[in-house]
Design an enzyme around this catalytic site. Structure first.
Site, PDB file in Angstrom:
ATOM      1  N   PHE A  15       0.820  -1.212   0.000  1.00  0.00           N
ATOM      2  CA  PHE A  15       0.000   0.000   0.000  1.00  0.00           C
ATOM      3  C   PHE A  15       0.855   1.263   0.000  1.00  0.00           C
ATOM      4  CE2 PHE A  15      -1.486   2.723   3.673  1.00  0.00           C
ATOM      5  CZ  PHE A  15      -2.185   3.642   2.909  1.00  0.00           C
ATOM      6  N   ASP A  35       9.663  -6.695  -4.221  1.00  0.00           N
ATOM      7  CA  ASP A  35       8.630  -7.198  -3.315  1.00  0.00           C
ATOM      8  C   ASP A  35       8.482  -8.694  -3.536  1.00  0.00           C
ATOM      9  OD1 ASP A  35       5.982  -7.617  -1.947  1.00  0.00           O
ATOM     10  OD2 ASP A  35       5.982  -5.427  -1.925  1.00  0.00           O
ATOM     11  N   ASN A  36       8.262  -9.464  -2.469  1.00  0.00           N
ATOM     12  CA  ASN A  36       8.014 -10.896  -2.639  1.00  0.00           C
ATOM     13  C   ASN A  36       6.525 -11.216  -2.727  1.00  0.00           C
ATOM     14  OD1 ASN A  36       7.148 -10.607   0.002  1.00  0.00           O
ATOM     15  ND2 ASN A  36       8.343 -12.333   0.812  1.00  0.00           N
ATOM     16  N   GLY A  40       2.001  -7.653  -0.336  1.00  0.00           N
ATOM     17  CA  GLY A  40       1.744  -6.701  -1.418  1.00  0.00           C
ATOM     18  C   GLY A  40       1.014  -7.384  -2.555  1.00  0.00           C
ATOM     19  N   VAL A  61      13.359  -9.601   0.382  1.00  0.00           N
ATOM     20  CA  VAL A  61      14.409  -8.643   0.745  1.00  0.00           C
ATOM     21  C   VAL A  61      15.550  -9.312   1.502  1.00  0.00           C
ATOM     22  CG1 VAL A  61      13.413  -7.960   2.972  1.00  0.00           C
ATOM     23  CG2 VAL A  61      14.734  -6.280   1.650  1.00  0.00           C
ATOM     24  N   TYR A 147       7.141  -8.126  15.092  1.00  0.00           N
ATOM     25  CA  TYR A 147       7.146  -6.858  14.369  1.00  0.00           C
ATOM     26  C   TYR A 147       7.807  -5.754  15.187  1.00  0.00           C
ATOM     27  CZ  TYR A 147       5.336  -2.982  11.533  1.00  0.00           C
ATOM     28  OH  TYR A 147       5.210  -1.852  10.743  1.00  0.00           O
ATOM     29  N   TYR A 161      25.467   0.884  11.521  1.00  0.00           N
ATOM     30  CA  TYR A 161      26.090   1.058  10.203  1.00  0.00           C
ATOM     31  C   TYR A 161      26.514   2.510   9.986  1.00  0.00           C
ATOM     32  CZ  TYR A 161      25.998  -3.430   7.861  1.00  0.00           C
ATOM     33  OH  TYR A 161      26.287  -4.729   7.482  1.00  0.00           O
TER      34      TYR A 161
END
Length: 341
Positions: A15, A35-36, A40, A61, A147, A161
């Site tokens: 989205f 995107d896998n 999505g 990803v 999440y 990083y």
């Protein structure tokens, strides 16, 4: 610094990712969407199938990817509880391993990376509204932790990083965003209420309906992401609408706008579901000159119109399975295989 860039958007068929791709292309950039398709859908990118500056890679990803880009927007991760709880291990790995992959790519390319973090890192907050210097109250072993903790670890990786390798990172903490192209089975409150109202089904409220959220229209969220990416601020920066409303008020607004006669029903509050959620956007105002512009009623009307159109013309499974377009680049890189524009 060139005015246009080669840009990778992970989670591009989602989205939010699909709207971001639209805006980047409008600005003249070349965009590769990755995107896998776990949460999505190709439908969100169908209008870009013949765009000369857009390419699509169907890939997780977490897999290696060799590509030369200037900017990376890392949006890859299921964002609604039903989706990210379906495969909690996969959700954690998407946030942690996937973000590591993108940071490594940014390091090798000399690219700038924007990490789409979330208001969920604040958990069920003791501070209200939530500022970026608040460390949160998260259950590390609960059903939402895949999440919440995945996104918290992703933020840690970004700043490590930055410190260890000098990677230019930007971290956006995105609060509830809504708008056209949300999935009907998304499981988040705006899509739930709209779909239930349009079907004349009962509107499901959890707990007593007094818990609060703040809703930012997708155009405003995308504008915040674009401004943060091109700013000098690493973040984290909250992006959300500070107008706080209860679930009762949202349900009443949806019922009024749809003209539905649906009834309200109550269910137990899910475990670890935050009682209050509201961003302090003072930092975004100061650093990005950003604040939401779309009023809730206007955004809901546009979202309801989109849902009504899609629900009136459902696609068959065979149609939904058709490839997006042969014009899009669709490969499965492995072992660091290079992907060309």
């Amino acid at each position: 610094m060139p005015s246009t860039h080669d840009i990778l958007v992970t989670g591009a068929a989602g989205f939010l990712g699909s709207h971001l791709c639209d805006r980047l292309l409008e600005r003249g950039h070349r965009v590769m969407g990755l995107d896998n398709l776990s949460s999505g859908t190709r439908d969100n990118l169908a209008h870009l199938q013949s765009h000369p500056r857009f390419r699509f890679v169907e890939q997780n990803v977490t897999a290696p990817l060799a590509l030369q880009v200037d900017r990376i927007y890392n949006l890859a991760c299921p964002a609604s509880p039903p989706h990210y709880q379906q495969d909690p291990v996969g959700t954690t790995l998407t946030s942690v391993l996937g973000t590591w992959r993108m940071l490594e790519l940014a390091r090798h390319c000399g690219a700038r990376l924007l990490q789409a973090s979330t208001s969920e890192i604040y958990g069920d907050p003791a501070q209200h509204p939530q500022r970026e210097d608040y460390h949160g109250d998260v259950n590390t072993i609960g059903p939402r932790a895949c999440y919440d903790e995945g996104k918290r670890c992703a933020e840690t990786l970004c700043f490590d990083y930055l410190r260890q390798h000098g990677v230019a990172v930007r971290v956006a903490r995105i609060f509830n965003t809504y708008g056209p192209r949300m999935l009907p089975d998304d499981g988040r409150v705006v899509s739930n209420f709209i779909v239930q109202a349009l079907h004349g089904a009962d509107i499901t409220l959890y707990g007593d309906g007094g818990q609060t959220r703040c809703f930012c229209f997708v155009d405003d969220t995308v504008e915040g992401l674009l401004r943060l990416m091109e700013s000098d601020s690493t973040g984290p920066v909250n992006l959300g609408n500070p107008h706080e409303i209860t679930m009762h008020v949202l349900a009443a607004e949806v019922l009024a706008l749809t003209g539905s006669s649906a009834q309200l029903v109550y269910r137990p509050l899910p475990q670890d579901d935050p009682r209050r959620r509201c961003p302090d956007i003072g930092l975004a105002r100061r650093l990005l000159d950003w604040a939401p512009q779309v009023p809730l009623a206007q955004g809901l009307r546009r979202t309801i119109d989109d849902f009504a159109r899609r629900l009136a013309s459902p696609r068959t499974p065979d149609e939904a399975a058709l490839p997006l377009a042969s014009a899009l680049l669709r490969v499965q890189p492995a072992g660091g295989q290079a992907v060309s524009w």
